[in-house]
Design a protein around this motif. Structure first.
Motif: not given
Length: 164
Positions: A33-57
Motif C-alpha cells: 500500500i503506497d502513499l497514494a493508495e493510503l491517501r485514497d483509503a484514509l480520505s474515504s474514511l474521513g481522515a485529513s490529508e496529513g494523516d496518510a503521511e503520518a500513518t505511512l511513517a
C-alpha cells in the motif's frame, strides 16, 4: 513484535479478513500500500490529508516507502488481541464454576441475574427458550456444554461471516 511474527500469530480467520482489507487498499495489486493508495483509503474514511503521511511513517517499519501485508497485520494485531481478551473475559463470566465450559445451569443463572427473574410476571419458560436457543446455536458438538472455541464461533458467525 516484528511484522512477520505479528502476522503469523494471528488466527487464520483474522489473516483472511486482513488479506481482504489489504487487497482493497492495495488497488494496483503490487503487494504494497503506497502513499497514494493510503491517501485514497484514509480520505474515504474521513481522515485529513496529513494523516496518510503520518500513518505511512508509523507503519512502514522497513522503510520501503509502502506498507506490506506483514506491516498491515502488525498494525491490526492489537485489535484482534483486545477482542480475544474481551471474549475470554465474557466467557469466564458465564463459566461460573471455572470448568472451561458453560453448561445450561450456568447460562440459566446468568440470564436470571441479567434481569429475567427480577421482572414482574417472569415466565421461566422464557429463560428456558433462551437457553435452548443459545445451545442450539453454540453447542456444535451437542455435548450439553459450550466450550471456549464454540463460544468464539458464535461471534465469528455473527460479526464476521466472511471469515469462514
Amino acid at each position: 513484535q516484528q511484522p512477520a511474527a505479528a502476522a503469523a500469530a494471528l488466527p487464520k480467520a483474522a489473516r483472511e479478513e486482513l488479506k481482504a482489507a489489504f487487497a482493497a487498499f492495495d488497488r494496483d495489486g503490487d503487494g504494497t500500500i503506497d502513499l497514494a493508495e493510503l491517501r485514497d483509503a484514509l480520505s474515504s474514511l474521513g481522515a485529513s490529508e496529513g494523516d496518510a503521511e503520518a500513518t505511512l511513517a508509523s507503519l512502514d517499519t522497513d522503510g520501503s516507502g509502502g506498507i506490506d501485508f506483514d506491516e498491515f497485520c502488525a498494525a491490526a494485531s492489537p485489535l484482534y488481541a483486545s477482542s480475544a481478551v474481551a471474549l475470554r473475559a465474557a466467557f469466564d463470566f458465564f463459566d461460573a464454576d471455572g470448568s472451561g465450559d458453560i453448561d445450561r445451569q450456568e447460562l440459566r443463572t446468568i440470564l436470571d441475574r441479567l434481569g429475567g427473574s427480577t421482572r414482574k410476571n417472569h415466565d421461566r419458560s422464557e429463560t428456558e427458550r433462551a437457553v435452548d436457543q443459545v445451545f442450539a446455536a453454540a453447542d456444535a458438538d451437542a455435548d450439553g456444554r459450550v466450550s471456549f472455541p464454540e463460544f468464539i464461533s458464535i461471534f465469528t458467525e455473527v460479526f464476521a461471516p466472511s471469515a469462514k
